[in-house]
Design a protein around this motif. Structure first.
Motif, PDB file in Angstrom:
ATOM      1  N   LYS A   1     -34.539  11.338 -17.780  1.00  0.00           N
ATOM      2  CA  LYS A   1     -33.709  12.306 -18.503  1.00  0.00           C
ATOM      3  C   LYS A   1     -32.437  12.624 -17.722  1.00  0.00           C
ATOM      4  O   LYS A   1     -31.354  12.773 -18.306  1.00  0.00           O
ATOM      5  CB  LYS A   1     -34.507  13.586 -18.764  1.00  0.00           C
ATOM      6  N   TYR A   2     -32.576  12.741 -16.414  1.00  0.00           N
ATOM      7  CA  TYR A   2     -31.417  13.003 -15.558  1.00  0.00           C
ATOM      8  C   TYR A   2     -30.413  11.854 -15.664  1.00  0.00           C
ATOM      9  O   TYR A   2     -29.199  12.077 -15.803  1.00  0.00           O
ATOM     10  CB  TYR A   2     -31.890  13.195 -14.128  1.00  0.00           C
TER      11      TYR A   2
ATOM     12  N   VAL B   1     -26.096  13.697 -28.608  1.00  0.00           N
ATOM     13  CA  VAL B   1     -24.803  13.545 -27.947  1.00  0.00           C
ATOM     14  C   VAL B   1     -24.746  14.496 -26.752  1.00  0.00           C
ATOM     15  O   VAL B   1     -24.860  15.717 -26.915  1.00  0.00           O
ATOM     16  CB  VAL B   1     -23.636  13.831 -28.908  1.00  0.00           C
ATOM     17  N   LEU B   2     -24.597  13.955 -25.562  1.00  0.00           N
ATOM     18  CA  LEU B   2     -24.516  14.775 -24.340  1.00  0.00           C
ATOM     19  C   LEU B   2     -23.151  14.698 -23.671  1.00  0.00           C
ATOM     20  O   LEU B   2     -22.906  15.405 -22.699  1.00  0.00           O
ATOM     21  CB  LEU B   2     -25.587  14.316 -23.343  1.00  0.00           C
ATOM     22  N   SER B   3     -22.293  13.873 -24.171  1.00  0.00           N
ATOM     23  CA  SER B   3     -20.976  13.699 -23.573  1.00  0.00           C
ATOM     24  C   SER B   3     -20.200  15.014 -23.570  1.00  0.00           C
ATOM     25  O   SER B   3     -20.106  15.698 -24.596  1.00  0.00           O
ATOM     26  CB  SER B   3     -20.193  12.642 -24.351  1.00  0.00           C
ATOM     27  N   ARG B   4     -19.693  15.380 -22.419  1.00  0.00           N
ATOM     28  CA  ARG B   4     -18.893  16.595 -22.211  1.00  0.00           C
ATOM     29  C   ARG B   4     -19.670  17.870 -22.497  1.00  0.00           C
ATOM     30  O   ARG B   4     -19.093  18.920 -22.707  1.00  0.00           O
ATOM     31  CB  ARG B   4     -17.605  16.553 -23.046  1.00  0.00           C
TER      32      ARG B   4
ATOM     33  N   GLN C   1     -24.363   9.277 -20.221  1.00  0.00           N
ATOM     34  CA  GLN C   1     -23.563   9.736 -21.352  1.00  0.00           C
ATOM     35  C   GLN C   1     -22.388  10.607 -20.915  1.00  0.00           C
ATOM     36  O   GLN C   1     -21.744  11.242 -21.747  1.00  0.00           O
ATOM     37  CB  GLN C   1     -24.443  10.501 -22.337  1.00  0.00           C
ATOM     38  N   SER C   2     -22.109  10.638 -19.609  1.00  0.00           N
ATOM     39  CA  SER C   2     -20.958  11.397 -19.074  1.00  0.00           C
ATOM     40  C   SER C   2     -21.036  12.865 -19.465  1.00  0.00           C
ATOM     41  O   SER C   2     -20.097  13.436 -20.046  1.00  0.00           O
ATOM     42  CB  SER C   2     -19.643  10.782 -19.556  1.00  0.00           C
TER      43      SER C   2
ATOM     44  N   THR D   1     -22.317  10.796  -8.040  1.00  0.00           N
ATOM     45  CA  THR D   1     -21.915  11.057  -9.414  1.00  0.00           C
ATOM     46  C   THR D   1     -20.741  12.018  -9.452  1.00  0.00           C
ATOM     47  O   THR D   1     -20.595  12.874  -8.569  1.00  0.00           O
ATOM     48  CB  THR D   1     -23.091  11.642 -10.229  1.00  0.00           C
ATOM     49  N   ILE D   2     -19.915  11.890 -10.479  1.00  0.00           N
ATOM     50  CA  ILE D   2     -18.803  12.827 -10.673  1.00  0.00           C
ATOM     51  C   ILE D   2     -19.231  14.000 -11.536  1.00  0.00           C
ATOM     52  O   ILE D   2     -18.461  14.935 -11.742  1.00  0.00           O
ATOM     53  CB  ILE D   2     -17.591  12.121 -11.321  1.00  0.00           C
ATOM     54  N   VAL D   3     -20.452  13.960 -12.065  1.00  0.00           N
ATOM     55  CA  VAL D   3     -20.966  15.052 -12.901  1.00  0.00           C
ATOM     56  C   VAL D   3     -21.417  16.201 -12.005  1.00  0.00           C
ATOM     57  O   VAL D   3     -22.228  15.994 -11.096  1.00  0.00           O
ATOM     58  CB  VAL D   3     -22.139  14.565 -13.764  1.00  0.00           C
ATOM     59  N   PRO D   4     -20.917  17.427 -12.213  1.00  0.00           N
ATOM     60  CA  PRO D   4     -21.418  18.575 -11.422  1.00  0.00           C
ATOM     61  C   PRO D   4     -22.896  18.821 -11.714  1.00  0.00           C
ATOM     62  O   PRO D   4     -23.301  18.850 -12.874  1.00  0.00           O
ATOM     63  CB  PRO D   4     -20.557  19.748 -11.901  1.00  0.00           C
ATOM     64  N   VAL D   5     -23.691  18.971 -10.670  1.00  0.00           N
ATOM     65  CA  VAL D   5     -25.128  19.215 -10.815  1.00  0.00           C
ATOM     66  C   VAL D   5     -25.459  20.530 -10.128  1.00  0.00           C
ATOM     67  O   VAL D   5     -25.127  20.726  -8.950  1.00  0.00           O
ATOM     68  CB  VAL D   5     -25.969  18.067 -10.208  1.00  0.00           C
TER      69      VAL D   5
END
Length: 448
Positions: A93-94, A76-79, A100-101, A135-139
Protein backbone atom coordinates in the motif's frame (compact mmCIF):
# COMPACT_ATOMS: atom_id res chain seq x y z
CA UNK A 1 -12.19 18.24 -4.28
CA UNK A 2 -11.65 20.51 -7.30
CA UNK A 3 -9.14 18.06 -8.77
CA UNK A 4 -11.72 15.26 -8.68
CA UNK A 5 -14.35 17.55 -10.23
CA UNK A 6 -11.99 18.44 -13.08
CA UNK A 7 -11.40 14.75 -13.78
CA UNK A 8 -15.16 14.16 -13.91
CA UNK A 9 -15.60 17.13 -16.28
CA UNK A 10 -12.88 15.81 -18.59
CA UNK A 11 -14.73 12.52 -18.93
CA UNK A 12 -18.06 14.25 -19.43
CA UNK A 13 -16.80 16.61 -22.16
CA UNK A 14 -15.49 13.60 -24.08
CA UNK A 15 -19.10 12.33 -24.33
CA UNK A 16 -22.12 14.24 -25.68
CA UNK A 17 -21.78 18.04 -25.54
CA UNK A 18 -25.45 19.14 -24.96
CA UNK A 19 -25.93 16.88 -21.96
CA UNK A 20 -22.58 17.99 -20.61
CA UNK A 21 -23.58 21.63 -20.94
CA UNK A 22 -26.81 21.07 -19.02
CA UNK A 23 -24.96 19.42 -16.14
CA UNK A 24 -21.98 21.74 -16.28
CA UNK A 25 -23.73 25.03 -15.41
CA UNK A 26 -25.35 23.99 -12.07
CA UNK A 27 -22.27 22.00 -11.14
CA UNK A 28 -20.05 25.02 -11.54
CA UNK A 29 -22.46 27.12 -9.48
CA UNK A 30 -22.26 24.56 -6.69
CA UNK A 31 -18.49 24.24 -6.77
CA UNK A 32 -17.63 27.94 -6.98
CA UNK A 33 -20.02 28.92 -4.18
CA UNK A 34 -18.17 29.72 -0.94
CA UNK A 35 -17.90 26.64 1.28
CA UNK A 36 -16.21 27.76 4.47
CA UNK A 37 -14.50 25.13 6.62
CA UNK A 38 -16.75 23.98 9.41
CA UNK A 39 -13.84 23.24 11.71
CA UNK A 40 -10.10 22.78 11.83
CA UNK A 41 -8.08 20.27 13.79
CA UNK A 42 -4.41 20.75 14.50
CA UNK A 43 -2.23 17.76 15.32
CA UNK A 44 1.49 17.10 15.50
CA UNK A 45 3.19 15.09 12.79
CA UNK A 46 6.72 13.68 12.75
CA UNK A 47 8.61 13.58 9.48
CA UNK A 48 10.50 10.58 8.14
CA UNK A 49 14.28 10.63 8.30
CA UNK A 50 16.24 12.44 5.62
CA UNK A 51 20.01 12.03 5.58
CA UNK A 52 22.98 11.20 3.39
CA UNK A 53 25.56 8.68 4.58
CA UNK A 54 28.73 8.10 2.60
CA UNK A 55 27.13 9.73 -0.44
CA UNK A 56 23.99 7.57 -0.33
CA UNK A 57 20.65 9.42 0.19
CA UNK A 58 18.03 7.94 2.52
CA UNK A 59 14.42 8.78 3.37
CA UNK A 60 12.08 11.49 2.19
CA UNK A 61 13.33 14.59 0.38
CA UNK A 62 10.36 16.94 0.85
CA UNK A 63 8.44 18.41 3.78
CA UNK A 64 5.76 20.75 2.37
CA UNK A 65 2.19 19.44 2.46
CA UNK A 66 -0.97 21.19 1.22
CA UNK A 67 -3.39 18.75 -0.39
CA UNK A 68 -6.67 16.92 0.08
CA UNK A 69 -6.84 13.79 2.24
CA UNK A 70 -7.61 10.34 0.86
CA UNK A 71 -7.11 6.79 2.09
CA UNK A 72 -5.26 4.19 0.09
CA UNK A 73 -8.60 2.63 -0.96
CA UNK A 74 -9.23 5.55 -3.35
CA UNK A 75 -8.60 4.85 -7.04
CA UNK A 76 -6.76 8.11 -7.65
CA UNK A 77 -3.99 9.05 -5.19
CA UNK A 78 -2.05 11.49 -7.31
CA UNK A 79 -1.51 14.81 -5.49
CA UNK A 80 -3.55 13.55 -2.52
CA UNK A 81 -2.46 13.14 1.07
CA UNK A 82 -2.81 9.42 1.73
CA UNK A 83 -3.61 8.66 5.37
CA UNK A 84 -3.50 5.13 6.77
CA UNK A 85 -3.57 3.50 10.18
CA UNK A 86 -0.76 1.26 11.35
CA UNK A 87 -3.23 -1.64 11.61
CA UNK A 88 -3.94 -1.32 7.86
CA UNK A 89 -0.39 -0.50 6.79
CA UNK A 90 1.54 -2.68 4.36
CA UNK A 91 4.56 -2.08 2.18
CA UNK A 92 2.48 -2.71 -0.97
CA UNK A 93 0.00 0.00 0.00
CA UNK A 94 2.87 2.35 0.81
CA UNK A 95 4.45 1.66 -2.59
CA UNK A 96 1.08 2.23 -4.30
CA UNK A 97 0.98 5.75 -2.88
CA UNK A 98 4.54 6.45 -4.03
CA UNK A 99 3.96 5.03 -7.52
CA UNK A 100 0.89 7.23 -8.04
CA UNK A 101 2.86 10.35 -6.96
CA UNK A 102 0.81 11.03 -3.86
CA UNK A 103 1.10 14.50 -2.41
CA UNK A 104 2.07 13.04 0.97
CA UNK A 105 1.66 10.00 3.21
CA UNK A 106 0.53 10.21 6.85
CA UNK A 107 0.70 7.04 8.98
CA UNK A 108 -1.40 7.07 12.16
CA UNK A 109 0.24 5.28 15.10
CA UNK A 110 -1.92 3.74 17.87
CA UNK A 111 -1.95 5.09 21.40
CA UNK A 112 -1.12 1.72 22.94
CA UNK A 113 1.66 0.04 21.00
CA UNK A 114 1.72 -3.08 23.19
CA UNK A 115 -1.87 -3.94 22.22
CA UNK A 116 -0.77 -4.61 18.61
CA UNK A 117 2.27 -6.92 18.84
CA UNK A 118 1.89 -8.45 15.36
CA UNK A 119 1.56 -5.06 13.66
CA UNK A 120 4.58 -3.80 15.58
CA UNK A 121 6.78 -6.69 14.48
CA UNK A 122 5.67 -6.26 10.88
CA UNK A 123 6.34 -2.53 10.90
CA UNK A 124 9.76 -2.99 12.53
CA UNK A 125 10.78 -5.19 9.61
CA UNK A 126 9.52 -2.63 7.07
CA UNK A 127 11.23 0.44 8.55
CA UNK A 128 14.65 -0.23 6.96
CA UNK A 129 13.00 -0.73 3.54
CA UNK A 130 11.09 2.53 3.88
CA UNK A 131 14.27 4.43 4.72
CA UNK A 132 16.28 2.76 1.97
CA UNK A 133 13.71 3.93 -0.62
CA UNK A 134 14.51 7.55 -1.41
CA UNK A 135 11.33 9.47 -2.29
CA UNK A 136 10.24 13.03 -3.02
CA UNK A 137 6.87 12.34 -1.36
CA UNK A 138 6.67 13.83 2.18
CA UNK A 139 6.08 11.02 4.70
CA UNK A 140 4.79 11.81 8.17
CA UNK A 141 3.75 9.94 11.30
CA UNK A 142 1.01 11.08 13.68
CA UNK A 143 -0.09 9.77 17.05
CA UNK A 144 -3.71 8.68 17.24
CA UNK A 145 -6.40 10.81 18.88
CA UNK A 146 -10.20 10.94 18.63
CA UNK A 147 -10.34 13.82 16.15
CA UNK A 148 -7.73 12.29 13.87
CA UNK A 149 -9.54 8.94 13.90
CA UNK A 150 -12.77 10.73 12.99
CA UNK A 151 -11.05 12.38 10.04
CA UNK A 152 -9.66 9.01 8.96
CA UNK A 153 -13.08 7.28 9.23
CA UNK A 154 -14.85 9.94 7.16
CA UNK A 155 -12.08 9.95 4.58
CA UNK A 156 -12.15 6.15 4.38
CA UNK A 157 -15.90 6.16 3.75
CA UNK A 158 -15.53 8.75 1.02
CA UNK A 159 -12.57 7.00 -0.64
CA UNK A 160 -14.17 3.54 -0.57
CA UNK A 161 -17.51 4.62 -2.10
CA UNK A 162 -16.20 6.58 -5.06
CA UNK A 163 -15.08 3.52 -7.02
CA UNK A 164 -18.69 2.31 -7.49
CA UNK A 165 -20.28 5.71 -8.29
CA UNK A 166 -21.16 7.15 -11.67
CA UNK A 167 -19.63 10.41 -12.89
CA UNK A 168 -22.68 12.42 -11.85
CA UNK A 169 -22.76 10.78 -8.43
CA UNK A 170 -19.06 11.52 -7.91
CA UNK A 171 -19.73 15.15 -8.82
CA UNK A 172 -22.62 15.39 -6.38
CA UNK A 173 -20.60 13.63 -3.67
CA UNK A 174 -17.69 16.01 -4.26
CA UNK A 175 -19.95 19.01 -3.77
CA UNK A 176 -21.76 17.78 -0.65
CA UNK A 177 -19.42 15.45 1.28
CA UNK A 178 -16.99 16.48 3.96
CA UNK A 179 -13.45 16.97 2.69
CA UNK A 180 -10.23 17.51 4.58
CA UNK A 181 -7.33 19.61 3.40
CA UNK A 182 -4.03 18.60 5.01
CA UNK A 183 -1.60 21.49 5.47
CA UNK A 184 1.75 21.62 7.25
CA UNK A 185 3.01 24.78 8.91
CA UNK A 186 6.74 24.00 8.71
CA UNK A 187 9.20 25.13 6.08
CA UNK A 188 11.14 23.01 3.61
CA UNK A 189 13.93 21.03 5.23
CA UNK A 190 17.57 22.05 4.91
CA UNK A 191 20.72 20.01 5.31
CA UNK A 192 22.70 20.49 8.51
CA UNK A 193 26.18 21.46 7.37
CA UNK A 194 27.95 21.36 10.73
CA UNK A 195 26.81 18.36 12.74
CA UNK A 196 28.67 17.94 16.03
CA UNK A 197 28.78 14.56 17.80
CA UNK A 198 28.98 14.69 21.59
CA UNK A 199 30.51 11.82 23.56
CA UNK A 200 31.19 11.47 27.28
CA UNK A 201 33.91 9.64 29.16
CA UNK A 202 34.77 9.00 32.79
CA UNK A 203 37.47 7.00 34.53
CA UNK A 204 38.30 5.30 37.78
CA UNK A 205 41.98 4.86 38.53
CA UNK A 206 43.15 1.51 39.83
CA UNK A 207 45.53 0.94 42.73
CA UNK A 208 48.84 -0.92 42.87
CA UNK A 209 51.16 0.70 40.36
CA UNK A 210 51.50 2.91 37.30
CA UNK A 211 51.32 0.42 34.43
CA UNK A 212 47.91 -1.02 35.30
CA UNK A 213 45.68 -2.71 32.73
CA UNK A 214 42.59 -0.83 31.63
CA UNK A 215 39.07 -2.15 31.15
CA UNK A 216 36.88 -0.02 28.87
CA UNK A 217 33.07 -0.10 29.10
CA UNK A 218 31.26 1.44 26.11
CA UNK A 219 27.64 2.15 25.13
CA UNK A 220 26.29 4.43 22.41
CA UNK A 221 23.48 6.67 23.57
CA UNK A 222 21.72 7.78 20.39
CA UNK A 223 18.61 6.17 18.94
CA UNK A 224 17.35 5.55 15.43
CA UNK A 225 14.11 4.90 13.60
CA UNK A 226 12.13 5.88 10.55
CA UNK A 227 11.10 9.13 12.33
CA UNK A 228 13.79 10.81 14.51
CA UNK A 229 11.48 12.47 17.05
CA UNK A 230 9.66 9.18 17.68
CA UNK A 231 12.84 7.15 18.17
CA UNK A 232 13.00 6.62 21.94
CA UNK A 233 15.37 3.64 21.95
CA UNK A 234 14.20 2.14 25.23
CA UNK A 235 16.12 -1.05 24.50
CA UNK A 236 18.54 0.08 21.80
CA UNK A 237 20.35 1.57 23.37
CA UNK A 238 18.75 2.99 26.50
CA UNK A 239 19.34 -0.33 28.22
CA UNK A 240 23.05 -0.33 27.37
CA UNK A 241 23.55 3.21 28.65
CA UNK A 242 21.58 2.42 31.82
CA UNK A 243 23.77 -0.59 32.52
CA UNK A 244 26.94 1.43 31.93
CA UNK A 245 25.78 4.12 34.36
CA UNK A 246 24.91 1.50 36.96
CA UNK A 247 28.31 -0.14 36.57
CA UNK A 248 29.97 3.25 36.95
CA UNK A 249 27.95 3.93 40.11
CA UNK A 250 28.74 0.53 41.57
CA UNK A 251 32.48 0.64 40.91
CA UNK A 252 32.82 4.25 42.04
CA UNK A 253 31.66 3.04 45.46
CA UNK A 254 33.90 -0.02 45.41
CA UNK A 255 36.91 2.08 44.46
CA UNK A 256 36.51 4.29 47.53
CA UNK A 257 37.63 1.47 49.87
CA UNK A 258 41.06 -0.15 49.95
CA UNK A 259 39.67 -3.65 50.32
CA UNK A 260 37.61 -3.34 47.12
CA UNK A 261 39.90 -1.06 45.11
CA UNK A 262 41.00 -3.23 42.19
CA UNK A 263 44.28 -3.04 40.28
CA UNK A 264 42.50 -2.04 37.09
CA UNK A 265 41.85 1.33 35.51
CA UNK A 266 38.20 1.55 34.49
CA UNK A 267 37.29 3.76 31.54
CA UNK A 268 33.60 4.45 30.83
CA UNK A 269 32.69 5.84 27.42
CA UNK A 270 29.20 6.92 26.26
CA UNK A 271 29.47 7.47 22.53
CA UNK A 272 27.45 9.50 20.06
CA UNK A 273 26.78 8.69 16.41
CA UNK A 274 26.37 4.99 17.14
CA UNK A 275 23.56 4.60 14.61
CA UNK A 276 25.68 6.31 11.97
CA UNK A 277 28.44 3.73 11.75
CA UNK A 278 29.76 4.58 15.23
CA UNK A 279 31.24 7.89 14.13
CA UNK A 280 31.62 9.15 17.72
CA UNK A 281 33.67 6.08 18.67
CA UNK A 282 35.78 6.44 15.52
CA UNK A 283 36.60 10.06 16.39
CA UNK A 284 37.33 9.18 20.04
CA UNK A 285 39.77 6.45 19.02
CA UNK A 286 41.52 8.81 16.62
CA UNK A 287 41.88 11.44 19.33
CA UNK A 288 43.24 8.96 21.86
CA UNK A 289 45.47 6.88 19.61
CA UNK A 290 46.64 9.30 16.91
CA UNK A 291 46.53 12.80 18.35
CA UNK A 292 47.91 12.45 21.87
CA UNK A 293 50.93 10.94 23.58
CA UNK A 294 49.25 9.96 26.85
CA UNK A 295 46.07 7.91 26.86
CA UNK A 296 44.81 4.88 28.71
CA UNK A 297 44.00 3.33 25.33
CA UNK A 298 47.66 3.46 24.33
CA UNK A 299 48.86 1.47 27.31
CA UNK A 300 47.68 -1.89 28.57
CA UNK A 301 44.05 -2.46 27.51
CA UNK A 302 42.71 -5.71 29.00
CA UNK A 303 39.52 -5.60 26.92
CA UNK A 304 36.70 -3.34 25.71
CA UNK A 305 33.16 -4.37 26.67
CA UNK A 306 30.42 -2.78 24.53
CA UNK A 307 26.85 -2.88 25.86
CA UNK A 308 24.13 -2.90 23.22
CA UNK A 309 20.41 -3.74 23.46
CA UNK A 310 20.16 -5.63 26.74
CA UNK A 311 16.71 -4.76 28.06
CA UNK A 312 14.54 -7.54 26.69
CA UNK A 313 14.48 -11.27 26.02
CA UNK A 314 15.85 -14.36 27.76
CA UNK A 315 19.06 -14.73 25.76
CA UNK A 316 22.50 -13.22 26.10
CA UNK A 317 25.17 -13.22 23.41
CA UNK A 318 28.81 -12.19 23.49
CA UNK A 319 29.64 -11.00 19.96
CA UNK A 320 33.32 -11.21 19.05
CA UNK A 321 35.40 -10.56 15.94
CA UNK A 322 38.09 -12.96 17.11
CA UNK A 323 37.55 -15.72 19.69
CA UNK A 324 39.53 -14.95 22.87
CA UNK A 325 42.65 -17.00 23.48
CA UNK A 326 42.95 -19.08 26.61
CA UNK A 327 44.74 -17.26 29.41
CA UNK A 328 43.76 -13.74 28.27
CA UNK A 329 41.53 -11.36 30.25
CA UNK A 330 38.85 -11.71 27.57
CA UNK A 331 38.87 -15.48 28.02
CA UNK A 332 38.48 -15.20 31.80
CA UNK A 333 35.53 -12.84 31.39
CA UNK A 334 33.85 -15.22 28.95
CA UNK A 335 34.25 -18.17 31.32
CA UNK A 336 33.07 -16.16 34.31
CA UNK A 337 29.96 -15.06 32.43
CA UNK A 338 29.22 -18.67 31.49
CA UNK A 339 29.60 -19.76 35.11
CA UNK A 340 27.43 -17.01 36.58
CA UNK A 341 24.67 -17.42 33.99
CA UNK A 342 24.58 -21.19 34.51
CA UNK A 343 24.49 -20.95 38.33
CA UNK A 344 22.35 -17.83 38.92
CA UNK A 345 20.28 -17.49 35.73
CA UNK A 346 19.70 -20.99 34.31
CA UNK A 347 16.71 -19.74 32.31
CA UNK A 348 18.99 -17.50 30.24
CA UNK A 349 20.57 -18.85 27.07
CA UNK A 350 24.17 -17.58 26.90
CA UNK A 351 26.60 -18.16 24.06
CA UNK A 352 29.41 -16.57 22.07
CA UNK A 353 28.83 -15.43 18.47
CA UNK A 354 31.85 -15.14 16.20
CA UNK A 355 31.70 -12.81 13.19
CA UNK A 356 34.71 -11.42 11.36
CA UNK A 357 34.90 -7.72 10.53
CA UNK A 358 33.88 -7.08 6.92
CA UNK A 359 35.54 -3.83 5.84
CA UNK A 360 33.75 -4.02 2.48
CA UNK A 361 30.38 -3.31 4.15
CA UNK A 362 29.17 0.29 4.34
CA UNK A 363 28.15 -0.18 7.98
CA UNK A 364 29.92 -2.01 10.77
CA UNK A 365 27.87 -4.67 12.53
CA UNK A 366 28.68 -3.88 16.18
CA UNK A 367 30.50 -1.14 18.07
CA UNK A 368 33.32 -3.44 19.19
CA UNK A 369 34.42 -3.67 15.56
CA UNK A 370 35.60 -0.05 15.73
CA UNK A 371 38.01 -1.11 18.46
CA UNK A 372 38.94 -4.31 16.65
CA UNK A 373 40.03 -2.32 13.60
CA UNK A 374 42.51 -0.52 15.89
CA UNK A 375 43.70 -3.88 17.27
CA UNK A 376 42.11 -3.46 20.68
CA UNK A 377 40.50 -6.62 22.17
CA UNK A 378 36.78 -5.94 22.27
CA UNK A 379 33.37 -7.59 22.21
CA UNK A 380 29.70 -6.66 22.47
CA UNK A 381 27.18 -8.00 24.99
CA UNK A 382 23.60 -8.07 23.69
CA UNK A 383 20.40 -10.09 23.90
CA UNK A 384 20.21 -10.03 20.09
CA UNK A 385 21.77 -12.90 18.15
CA UNK A 386 22.42 -10.76 15.07
CA UNK A 387 23.22 -7.14 14.26
CA UNK A 388 20.54 -7.23 11.55
CA UNK A 389 17.67 -7.36 14.04
CA UNK A 390 14.98 -4.77 13.30
CA UNK A 391 14.73 -3.99 17.03
CA UNK A 392 17.94 -1.95 16.87
CA UNK A 393 16.47 0.75 14.60
CA UNK A 394 12.75 1.19 15.17
CA UNK A 395 10.31 3.79 16.46
CA UNK A 396 8.52 0.82 18.07
CA UNK A 397 11.36 0.46 20.59
CA UNK A 398 9.48 2.06 23.48
CA UNK A 399 9.06 1.18 27.15
CA UNK A 400 5.58 -0.31 26.74
CA UNK A 401 6.98 -2.78 24.21
CA UNK A 402 10.43 -3.38 25.75
CA UNK A 403 9.95 -4.41 29.39
CA UNK A 404 12.83 -5.09 31.73
CA UNK A 405 14.28 -8.52 31.20
CA UNK A 406 15.35 -11.09 33.76
CA UNK A 407 19.03 -10.99 32.92
CA UNK A 408 21.63 -8.32 32.04
CA UNK A 409 19.51 -5.18 31.82
CA UNK A 410 17.88 -5.88 35.17
CA UNK A 411 21.26 -6.15 36.88
CA UNK A 412 24.87 -5.74 35.74
CA UNK A 413 26.46 -9.02 34.63
CA UNK A 414 27.54 -10.64 37.86
CA UNK A 415 30.38 -12.33 36.03
CA UNK A 416 31.82 -8.96 35.11
CA UNK A 417 31.85 -7.90 38.75
CA UNK A 418 33.34 -11.23 39.79
CA UNK A 419 36.08 -10.68 37.28
CA UNK A 420 37.60 -8.14 39.64
CA UNK A 421 39.03 -11.11 41.49
CA UNK A 422 41.86 -10.23 39.09
CA UNK A 423 42.29 -13.53 37.30
CA UNK A 424 44.58 -11.86 34.80
CA UNK A 425 47.06 -10.81 37.48
CA UNK A 426 47.82 -13.95 39.51
CA UNK A 427 50.83 -12.32 41.17
CA UNK A 428 48.66 -9.59 42.64
CA UNK A 429 46.67 -9.97 45.80
CA UNK A 430 43.15 -11.15 45.03
CA UNK A 431 40.31 -8.84 45.92
CA UNK A 432 36.99 -10.53 46.49
CA UNK A 433 33.88 -8.61 45.53
CA UNK A 434 30.59 -10.32 46.39
CA UNK A 435 27.90 -10.78 43.78
CA UNK A 436 26.01 -7.46 43.41
CA UNK A 437 22.56 -8.61 44.43
CA UNK A 438 21.85 -5.08 45.67
CA UNK A 439 22.11 -3.35 42.30
CA UNK A 440 18.94 -4.56 40.61
CA UNK A 441 17.27 -1.75 38.69
CA UNK A 442 14.36 -2.12 36.25
CA UNK A 443 14.97 -0.49 32.88
CA UNK A 444 11.27 0.19 32.56
CA UNK A 445 11.56 2.97 35.15
CA UNK A 446 14.20 4.90 33.24
CA UNK A 447 12.98 8.31 31.99
CA UNK A 448 13.15 9.12 28.27
Amino acid sequence: MFEEASEVFDNMFKSSFPLTFIVFIPAVLILVSPLPAEAAHEFTVYRMQQYDLQGQPYGTRNAILNTEARTVEAEVLSRRCVIMRLADFSYDKYQKALRQSAGAVVIILPKNMSAMPQDIVQFMELEPEMLATETIVPVYFAEEDDELLSIYTQTLTSSSSQGSLSAAEVLLHTATANGFQMVTSGAQSKAISDWAITSLEGRLTGVGGEDLPTIVVVAHYDTFGVAPWLSYGADSNGSGVSMLLELARLFSKLYTYKRTHAAYNLLFFVSGGGKFNYQGTKRWLEDNLDHTDSSLLQDNVAFVLCLDTLGNGDSLYLHVSKPPKEGTPQYFLLKELETVVASQHPEVKFSMVHKKINLADDMLAWEHERFGIRRLPAFTLSHLPSHRSAQRSSIMDVRSVSPSSRHGAGEPPAGWVHYCKLHALPKKKEIYIPAPSFVHFPIISMPY
